[in-house]
Design a protein around this motif. Structure first.
Motif, PDB file in Angstrom:
ATOM      1  N   LEU A 614       0.836  -1.206   0.000  1.00 21.40           N
ATOM      2  CA  LEU A 614       0.000   0.000   0.000  1.00 21.40           C
ATOM      3  C   LEU A 614       0.870   1.254   0.000  1.00 21.40           C
ATOM      4  CD1 LEU A 614      -2.771  -1.015   2.563  1.00 21.40           C
ATOM      5  CD2 LEU A 614      -3.131  -0.499   0.138  1.00 21.40           C
ATOM      6  N   GLU A 618       0.540   0.471  -4.425  1.00 20.43           N
ATOM      7  CA  GLU A 618      -0.078  -0.714  -5.021  1.00 20.43           C
ATOM      8  C   GLU A 618      -1.530  -0.797  -4.524  1.00 20.43           C
ATOM      9  OE1 GLU A 618       0.770  -3.819  -7.389  1.00 20.43           O
ATOM     10  OE2 GLU A 618       2.558  -3.402  -6.221  1.00 20.43           O
ATOM     11  N   ARG A 619      -2.474  -1.070  -5.428  1.00 18.52           N
ATOM     12  CA  ARG A 619      -3.872  -1.151  -4.981  1.00 18.52           C
ATOM     13  C   ARG A 619      -4.475  -2.517  -5.282  1.00 18.52           C
ATOM     14  NH1 ARG A 619      -6.243   3.662  -3.720  1.00 18.52           N
ATOM     15  NH2 ARG A 619      -8.297   2.765  -4.045  1.00 18.52           N
ATOM     16  N   ASP A 620      -3.977  -3.142  -6.319  1.00 19.02           N
ATOM     17  CA  ASP A 620      -4.640  -4.364  -6.764  1.00 19.02           C
ATOM     18  C   ASP A 620      -3.928  -5.632  -6.310  1.00 19.02           C
ATOM     19  OD1 ASP A 620      -6.376  -2.690  -8.077  1.00 19.02           O
ATOM     20  OD2 ASP A 620      -5.023  -2.547  -9.806  1.00 19.02           O
ATOM     21  N   LYS A 635     -10.256  -2.001   2.921  1.00 18.77           N
ATOM     22  CA  LYS A 635     -11.117  -1.086   2.168  1.00 18.77           C
ATOM     23  C   LYS A 635     -10.898   0.351   2.661  1.00 18.77           C
ATOM     24  CE  LYS A 635     -15.900  -0.317   0.798  1.00 18.77           C
ATOM     25  NZ  LYS A 635     -15.664   1.095   0.973  1.00 18.77           N
ATOM     26  N   LEU A 638      -7.553   1.622   1.476  1.00 20.21           N
ATOM     27  CA  LEU A 638      -7.557   1.953   0.051  1.00 20.21           C
ATOM     28  C   LEU A 638      -8.320   3.247  -0.198  1.00 20.21           C
ATOM     29  CD1 LEU A 638      -8.082  -1.569  -1.556  1.00 20.21           C
ATOM     30  CD2 LEU A 638      -6.079  -0.095  -1.779  1.00 20.21           C
ATOM     31  N   ALA A 641      -5.925   6.032   0.600  1.00 14.10           N
ATOM     32  CA  ALA A 641      -4.601   6.102  -0.022  1.00 14.10           C
ATOM     33  C   ALA A 641      -4.563   7.144  -1.126  1.00 14.10           C
ATOM     34  CB  ALA A 641      -4.219   4.734  -0.554  1.00 14.10           C
TER      35      ALA A 641
END
Ligand code: 6R9
Length: 641
Positions: A614, A618-620, A635, A638, A641
């Motif tokens: 994170l 990186e998100r995925d 969640k 994210l 972020a």
């Protein structure tokens, strides 16, 4: 050489101490006959009062080792007195102050006299053999004198980097029970004054056992004097004799303690002993920098770190070298300073850190090209992995493709350089620390702890002892066994990952534990987290390192506030200041990322792997989330972020 090593040994190094063939032969010999090998080095490189009875004894698995048992020597004698016959008037230290107008040149005779006076002064203050002395000094020759004066009388020095806060200083003084502190009124770096004496006073409020504070007056700033405890360096030394017989030390007597960050808990006091450490730093300095009579050597580290201990003080002086010592920073007054110093003193060998190289590279070539740098023969780097781009810049723009890049990998715990090219023996490959030094047998272990044969990637370990290995963690031997010798029984675990190519070259891939390396400064994530949660507004914190263009890594902190608390910019500033006051300014988080909760496993362990991703945006690709106790946490993270 093979096609993967791009830079063969230059012609100009054909007369160096070591050729490729000689290295191969000697390396094999050193592993097959370690005692004969190190015994002959000890005879040749050090002066002894009494020879040793055995070269090596011990149980490596328990980290109970002794080298040169029965031998007697003194490190300060080896660094000073033995050179006086031939090089009393040779310059040992060329000192450059923070600004170019400040210069000092100190000969071996002068070092001798100054060290003896200080040693006598310390004795007069009741400092005895075995006592611990804290040294909290700026980069002035007196810091070197202080270390050698301790070594001369058999006191154990514990140098604390001048960038550390009063709290860190206090913890280090208390941990090893120092009775005396040697400091300065102020340090000067890049035009800034660092209130070392004031920091010391602050630290000593909680150190009742410190009875002596010696203050070197660097700037003459107004400071407080505590009657009966504080004494000026000058007052302590001027009337002392310049002769002080060195204490006869046993090989395994401790030489110094140096605190370093680990993955857990408080920094640990790494203890090095006299003979093995001195021998290894002496021999590595000689071969790795291919040091020849008359060479001018400059290591840009601070004496507060292991690089300063081994390659500003003990290695170079034991070899009778001439070295440059710089008080300030490479960018002051501007980014050409480092190269101007090289030209002014005709420096032949330069040893610095990737973080400095990247920062200078970012300023552009203009500053470099203003200078000649023709004297340079060897360019060294240490402290963190060097990215190939910085390597190329160092090689091309600084060294003009003439100077080998000596990317040397080692650690506080190893005492000296472990994996490193040798200028006359090793073809280079950017980003690779290349091959082990003589007598060192590294290995790479896979996930199951089995040695990988041939090319591969895994945990970097060292098989078997070497003279300058860590002897203990001060006051807690079990901690050393748990930290370094238990993970992979029978091996010393370095904490680093490494890759080995088809030529046996090693590339260090970075720490595998919770240690981060910010601008070459080693920090434990746990230390920073402890500092953050001292704030009443913070419930929990998790710190990870993220790649940084110049500093290598920077500190990224996830913080969970107490219920009802809002994280404002003011609060962030307070938190940053708290880290600076608990540890030191260099540990300040680059980013403070508020989050309502941290991702944890069902057993309550923070999932740093996710946080690291994170933090890097990186998100995925967050990997396996199945062990997460509360998936909504991600969640929230994210969303923010
Ligand atoms: C000498 C020193 C040790 C850690 C070490 C590693 C990193 C040092 C390196 C390197 C890649 C190099 N490190 N040299 N990584 N290439 N040439 O720096 O000691 O402060 O104890 O740090 O630094 O991660 O484990 P120390």
């Amino acid at each position: 050489m093979t096609q993967t090593t791009n830079y063969p040994v230059p012609e100009s190094f054909k007369d160096s101490w070591m050729s490729e063939e000689k290295y191969q032969e000697l390396y094999r010999y050193s592993l097959e006959n370690p005692e004969a090998f190190w015994g002959s080095k000890a005879e040749r490189y050090l002066d002894w009062y009494r020879p040793w009875d055995s070269v090596y004894e011990g149980d490596f698995k328990k980290c109970e080792v002794s080298w040169f048992k029965g031998g007697k020597l003194n490190a300060s004698f080896n660094c000073i007195d033995r050179h006086l016959e031939n090089r009393a008037d040779q310059v040992a230290i060329i000192w450059e102050g923070d600004t170019p107008d400040l210069q000092r040149k100190i000969t071996y005779q002068e070092i001798h006299d100054e060290v003896c006076k200080l040693a006598n002064g310390l004795k007069a203050q009741g400092v005895n053999k075995g006592d611990r002395v804290c040294i909290y000094m700026p980069m002035v020759p007196e810091a070197v004198y202080a270390m050698l004066a301790c070594a001369r009388i058999g006191a154990v020095h514990s140098v604390v980097f001048g960038g550390f806060s009063p709290h860190s200083l206090r913890d280090r003084i208390l941990d090893c029970g120092c009775r005396a502190v040697i400091t300065a009124d102020e340090g000067v770096r890049g035009g800034k004054h660092i209130p070392l004496k004031q920091n010391t006073d602050e630290a000593l409020k909680e150190c009742p056992d410190v009875t002596t504070v010696v203050v070197y007056e660097r700037t003459g700033a107004e400071i407080e004097w505590r009657e009966g405890r504080d004494i000026s360096y000058k007052a302590l030394t001027t009337s002392q004799s310049s002769i002080c017989e060195p204490e006869v030390m046993e090989s395994e007597d401790p030489l110094f303690i140096l605190y370093t960050s680990g993955s857990t808990g408080k920094p640990k006091g790494v203890l090095h002993s006299t003979a093995g450490y001195l021998l290894y730093t002496t021999v590595t300095f000689h071969y790795v920098f291919d040091y020849h009579e008359g060479d001018i050597y400059w290591c840009g580290a601070d004496v507060g770190w292991i690089t300063g201990h081994s390659y500003i003080v003990y290695g170079p002086l034991s070899n009778g070298a001439t070295m440059v010592m710089h008080e300030g920073v490479p960018f002051w007054p501007d980014a050409a300073r480092i190269w101007e110093i090289v030209d002014r003193h005709q420096v032949n060998i330069l040893y610095t850190a990737p973080t400095a190289i990247r920062a200078l590279m970012a300023k552009g070539d203009e500053y470099v090209k203003r200078t000649s740098r023709a004297s340079l023969k060897i360019l060294g780097t240490v402290g963190e992995p060097i990215n190939p781009e910085a390597w190329q810049w160092y090689y091309r723009s600084v060294g003009e493709e003439r100077c080998p890049i000596i990317d040397s990998w080692w650690q506080t715990e190893t005492g000296g350089m472990m994996i490193t090219p040798l200028p006359g023996a090793t073809a280079l490959k950017p980003g690779f620390a290349t091959l082990p030094f003589l007598g060192i047998r590294p290995a790479i272990l896979d996930h199951d702890g089995n040695e990988i044969v041939g090319p591969g990637q895994g945990s970097l370990v060292i098989t078997g002892s070497w003279p300058s290995q860590i002897r203990t963690v001060y006051g807690n031997h079990q901690r050393i066994v748990d930290t370094y010798f238990s993970q992979h029984p029978g091996y010393y675990f370095t904490g680093d990952g490494a890759r080995r190519d088809e030529n046996g070259y090693y590339q260090i891939t970075g720490r595998m534990d919770d240690v981060i390396n910010v601008a070459g400064h080693r920090l434990g994530t746990a230390e920073i987290e402890s500092a953050l949660v001292l704030h009443e507004a913070i419930a929990e914190a998790a710190v990870v390192g993220v790649p940084h263009r110049v500093k290598g890594e920077s500190v990224y902190a996830f913080i969970t506030p107490m219920d009802g608390v809002e994280i404002t910019d003011d609060l962030k500033q307070e938190l940053s200041n708290l880290v600076a006051s608990e540890i030191g300014s260099f540990a300040r988080p680059e980013i403070l990322h508020p989050c309502p909760a941290l991702p944890k496993t069902r057993s309550g362990k923070i999932m740093r792997r996710i946080l690291r991703k994170l933090a890097q945006g990186e998100r995925d690709n967050l990997g396996d989330l199945s062990t997460l106790a509360d998936p909504t946490v991600i969640k929230h993270l994210l969303d923010q972020a």
